[in-house]
Write an enzyme that holds these catalytic residues in place. Structure first.
Site, PDB file in Angstrom:
ATOM      1  N   GLY A   1       0.778  -1.093   0.191  1.00 16.83           N
ATOM      2  CA  GLY A   1      -0.350   0.103  -0.067  1.00 16.83           C
ATOM      3  C   GLY A   1       0.570   0.847   0.352  1.00 16.83           C
ATOM      4  O   GLY A   1       2.218   1.060   0.037  1.00 16.83           O
TER       5      GLY A   1
ATOM      6  N   LYS B   1       1.845   0.394   6.533  1.00 14.69           N
ATOM      7  CA  LYS B   1       2.386  -0.184   7.198  1.00 14.69           C
ATOM      8  C   LYS B   1       2.974   1.029   8.543  1.00 14.69           C
ATOM      9  O   LYS B   1       2.416   1.584   9.153  1.00 14.69           O
ATOM     10  CB  LYS B   1       4.438  -0.324   6.383  1.00 14.69           C
ATOM     11  CG  LYS B   1       4.254   1.313   6.367  1.00 14.69           C
ATOM     12  CD  LYS B   1       5.617   1.551   5.086  1.00 14.69           C
ATOM     13  CE  LYS B   1       6.390   0.948   5.167  1.00 14.69           C
ATOM     14  NZ  LYS B   1       8.006   1.410   4.606  1.00 14.69           N
TER      15      LYS B   1
ATOM     16  N   CYS C   1       2.390   5.750  -3.218  1.00 17.29           N
ATOM     17  CA  CYS C   1       3.655   5.669  -4.559  1.00 17.29           C
ATOM     18  C   CYS C   1       3.243   4.310  -5.334  1.00 17.29           C
ATOM     19  O   CYS C   1       2.734   3.739  -6.759  1.00 17.29           O
ATOM     20  CB  CYS C   1       4.844   5.904  -4.071  1.00 17.29           C
ATOM     21  SG  CYS C   1       5.135   7.342  -2.876  1.00 17.29           S
TER      22      CYS C   1
HETATM   23  P1  NAD Z   1       1.916  15.019   0.328  1.00 18.43           P
HETATM   24  O1  NAD Z   1       0.411  14.736  -0.444  1.00 18.43           O
HETATM   25  O2  NAD Z   1       2.211  14.292   1.541  1.00 18.43           O
HETATM   26  O3  NAD Z   1       2.828  16.348   0.435  1.00 18.43           O
HETATM   27  C1  NAD Z   1       2.624  17.601  -0.674  1.00 18.43           C
HETATM   28  C2  NAD Z   1       2.411  18.264  -0.273  1.00 18.43           C
HETATM   29  O4  NAD Z   1       2.357  19.382  -1.178  1.00 18.43           O
HETATM   30  C3  NAD Z   1       1.065  18.636   0.406  1.00 18.43           C
HETATM   31  O5  NAD Z   1       1.053  19.034   2.254  1.00 18.43           O
HETATM   32  C4  NAD Z   1       0.357  20.218  -0.284  1.00 18.43           C
HETATM   33  O6  NAD Z   1      -0.840  20.868   0.919  1.00 18.43           O
HETATM   34  C5  NAD Z   1       1.311  20.848  -0.909  1.00 18.43           C
HETATM   35  N1  NAD Z   1       1.588  21.600  -1.531  1.00 18.43           N
HETATM   36  C6  NAD Z   1       0.766  21.408  -2.690  1.00 18.43           C
HETATM   37  N2  NAD Z   1       0.808  22.310  -4.007  1.00 18.43           N
HETATM   38  C7  NAD Z   1       1.260  23.473  -3.130  1.00 18.43           C
HETATM   39  C8  NAD Z   1       2.021  24.487  -3.275  1.00 18.43           C
HETATM   40  N3  NAD Z   1       1.374  25.359  -5.131  1.00 18.43           N
HETATM   41  N4  NAD Z   1       2.863  25.379  -2.883  1.00 18.43           N
HETATM   42  C9  NAD Z   1       2.951  24.583  -1.604  1.00 18.43           C
HETATM   43  N5  NAD Z   1       2.547  23.245  -0.858  1.00 18.43           N
HETATM   44  C10 NAD Z   1       1.878  22.492  -1.810  1.00 18.43           C
HETATM   45  O7  NAD Z   1       2.958  14.406  -0.803  1.00 18.43           O
HETATM   46  P2  NAD Z   1       4.529  13.151  -0.410  1.00 18.43           P
HETATM   47  O8  NAD Z   1       3.378  11.732   0.124  1.00 18.43           O
HETATM   48  O9  NAD Z   1       4.920  14.243   0.450  1.00 18.43           O
HETATM   49  O10 NAD Z   1       5.009  12.706  -2.002  1.00 18.43           O
HETATM   50  C11 NAD Z   1       5.479  14.092  -3.154  1.00 18.43           C
HETATM   51  C12 NAD Z   1       5.941  13.960  -3.829  1.00 18.43           C
HETATM   52  O11 NAD Z   1       7.443  12.461  -3.671  1.00 18.43           O
HETATM   53  C13 NAD Z   1       4.341  12.633  -4.551  1.00 18.43           C
HETATM   54  O12 NAD Z   1       5.418  13.095  -5.963  1.00 18.43           O
HETATM   55  C14 NAD Z   1       5.395  11.475  -3.932  1.00 18.43           C
HETATM   56  O13 NAD Z   1       5.149  10.284  -5.721  1.00 18.43           O
HETATM   57  C15 NAD Z   1       6.683  11.783  -4.270  1.00 18.43           C
HETATM   58  N6  NAD Z   1       7.400  10.332  -3.141  1.00 18.43           N
HETATM   59  C16 NAD Z   1       6.703   9.924  -1.524  1.00 18.43           C
HETATM   60  C17 NAD Z   1       7.280   9.515  -1.184  1.00 18.43           C
HETATM   61  C18 NAD Z   1       6.180   8.858   0.663  1.00 18.43           C
HETATM   62  O14 NAD Z   1       6.890   8.012   0.892  1.00 18.43           O
HETATM   63  N7  NAD Z   1       5.734   9.442   0.162  1.00 18.43           N
HETATM   64  C19 NAD Z   1       8.298   8.568  -1.562  1.00 18.43           C
HETATM   65  C20 NAD Z   1       9.294   8.568  -2.416  1.00 18.43           C
HETATM   66  C21 NAD Z   1       8.349   9.936  -3.807  1.00 18.43           C
END
Ligand code: NAD
Length: 462
Positions: free
Chosen positions: A289, A352, A292
């Site tokens: 889950g 997890k 990603c």
């Molecule tokens: P998330 O949704 O937790 O965080 C994104 C944040 O960006 C949110 O808090 C949102 O309010 C903010 N945001 C959106 N638009 C904005 C703007 N214009 N200005 C300022 N803030 C803004 O997402 P995440 O889990 O942190 O993932 C972010 C990216 O990293 C994704 O592309 C994801 O695929 C990638 N990623 C995530 C993980 C993971 O484990 N969560 C691991 C590797 C890569």
């Protein structure tokens, strides 16, 4: 080509595969901006601040920003709150809602906004595009834009063109892809102990500057992959798709082991000792889950379709994962003699252990299916009760394991929290209506549970 980098942060030859080592250069912190204060953004911002850079993190969500400005992390991620508070206290990390102000003095701008699946399964990059458009005419050509969000192949080049179009500077703005590989639940550890750092850009100078940012803090040699934007983008998708496939493989094998009376844990050990296979990601469970794996797999499937290419394995992995939820539900149903009007105690809601994230959590999917089949579910998670209530409003959440277990016909472990390994079986047996236990994480030793008179079902452990 695993040579350590030369002494100068920006000098020396940079190969396509290098090792990054700190302590070799006299380095000073760099002013950075991280846009998006979510799971990745906050870890990135606090991690770089710990390295000695001065970091301003921009968050758009007003409620999140208010919490962050007070040093409160609005979700649970092991060790993150402490890291954020420590770096705020020493003035290396701050938060803002004003993107224009935040980028003004920043040399590097990391973008870490969400890139979820759109309705068609392809990536919805609206949030990324909004950020780029709002920055495009305000950047100067000494600044570097780093895409840390997972973005479709071709995005780095698309953003480079967009900036060239919208920005009036004589020199182009460099765009670097630096995909993130952290594991939620271990994200802080992973930031300081990465397996590799992938940096993709058509600008060699920009790539070297990003290597320098990491070098300031790394205490051990880390392989650096320097490549083109598209390759960096594909490395991220391929890595997640491969891991999802590996988990899907062992999950389906566990089903077969159940039928063939073979213990999948012994099979996994026997397989994992082969270095070509490796032991990681060979733990059968209720399905993978998190935010990603599913969305990244769907993006590759969509990319293949758009190119008229049959990438058969992707859909098979997605289907196998869905099947896993039903398998857990059927195990519970078999023990209780049907789900209608039964009461199920669910231990674990996060996708997890170590996080409060319930995005695409198999626990949530299994619970939804139990409720659909007529069961009442009382659930407990040490960190994710609040998030789960938002995902399933009708869910009863309990304050403890034993409160969840009151009058239950079956207890199911859905997340591998360590505290679920230390259950008081005597108390559970007295509390529950029927002494049934489904361990979808193979967290317990079957004989130890059965000794207390509980019926135990693991995954592929017959
Ligand atoms: P998330 O949704 O937790 O965080 C994104 C944040 O960006 C949110 O808090 C949102 O309010 C903010 N945001 C959106 N638009 C904005 C703007 N214009 N200005 C300022 N803030 C803004 O997402 P995440 O889990 O942190 O993932 C972010 C990216 O990293 C994704 O592309 C994801 O695929 C990638 N990623 C995530 C993980 C993971 O484990 N969560 C691991 C590797 C890569």
């Amino acid at each position: 080509m695993n040579d350590p980098l030369g002494n100068s942060p920006l000098g020396g030859s940079v190969n396509t595969d290098q090792k990054l080592q700190s302590g070799q250069a006299v380095v000073t912190g760099v002013p950075l901006c991280v846009i998006g204060g979510g799971f990745v953004g906050l870890v990135t911002a606090a991690g770089f601040a710990e390295f000695g850079h001065s970091v301003i993190c921009v968050e758009k969500d007003a409620a999140k920003l208010t919490s962050l400005e007070k040093g409160e992390v609005p979700f649970y991620e092991r060790d993150l709150a402490e890291l954020v508070q420590k770096n705020m206290a020493c003035g290396k990390l701050s938060f803002s809602g004003d993107i224009d102000e935040a980028i003004k003095d920043s040399q590097v701008i990391f973008i870490t906004v969400g890139t979820p699946s759109g309705a068609d399964g392809r990536t919805d990059h609206t949030a990324l595009d909004e950020v780029i458009l709002s920055l495009s005419d305000k950047l100067n050509s000494d600044q570097i834009v780093v895409l840390k969000s997972t973005v479709p192949v071709g995005t780095g080049q698309r953003i480079t063109r967009l900036l060239a179009e919208k920005n009036s500077q004589s020199e182009p703005i460099a765009v670097v892809n630096n995909p993130e590989f952290l594991r939620e639940g271990n994200a802080v550890y992973d930031f300081f102990n990465p397996q590799r750092i992938v940096i993709g850009s058509s600008s060699k100078e920009a790539s070297e500057k990003i290597v320098h940012l990491y070098r300031l803090g790394m205490i051990k040699a880390v392989p650096v992959v320097l490549t083109e934007n598209e390759t960096a983008e594909m490395i991220k998708y391929a890595s997640n798709a491969f891991l999802a496939t590996k988990v899907g493989f062992i999950n389906e094998l566990a089903g077969l082991c159940d039928l063939a009376s073979v213990n999948v844990l012994e099979v996994a050990r026997g397989m994992g000792l082969d270095p070509r296979i490796g032991p990681d990601f060979l733990d059968p469970g209720p399905g993978w889950g998190g935010s990603c794996f599913g969305k990244d797999m769907r993006e590759i499937i969509g990319m293949a379709k758009a190119n008229d290419y049959h990438w058969n394995i992707g859909q098979a992995v997605l289907d196998a994962n869905e099947k896993q939820y039903d398998w857990v539900v059927s195990k519970i149903s078999k023990l209780t003699g049907g789900l209608k009007n039964s009461k199920i105690a669910a231990l674990g809601l996060a996708f997890k252990a170590g996080t409060s994230d319930v995005r695409d959590s198999p626990a949530i999917e299994v619970i939804k299916k139990l409720i659909e089949a007529g069961a009442t579910v009382s659930a407990f998670d040490p960190q994710a009760n609040g998030e789960a209530k938002i995902a399933i409003p009708e869910l009863q959440v309990a304050e403890s394991i034993y409160e969840a277990a009151v009058d239950a016909d079956c207890l199911v472990i859905l997340t591998e929290w360590q505290e679920f390994q230390l259950l008081d079986f005597t108390r559970l047996k007295q509390t529950m209506n029927q002494p049934n236990l489904v361990d979808s994480r193979n967290l317990l030793v079957p004989e130890a549970v059965r000794k207390y008179g509980l019926k135990y079902e693991g995954m592929g452990q017959r």
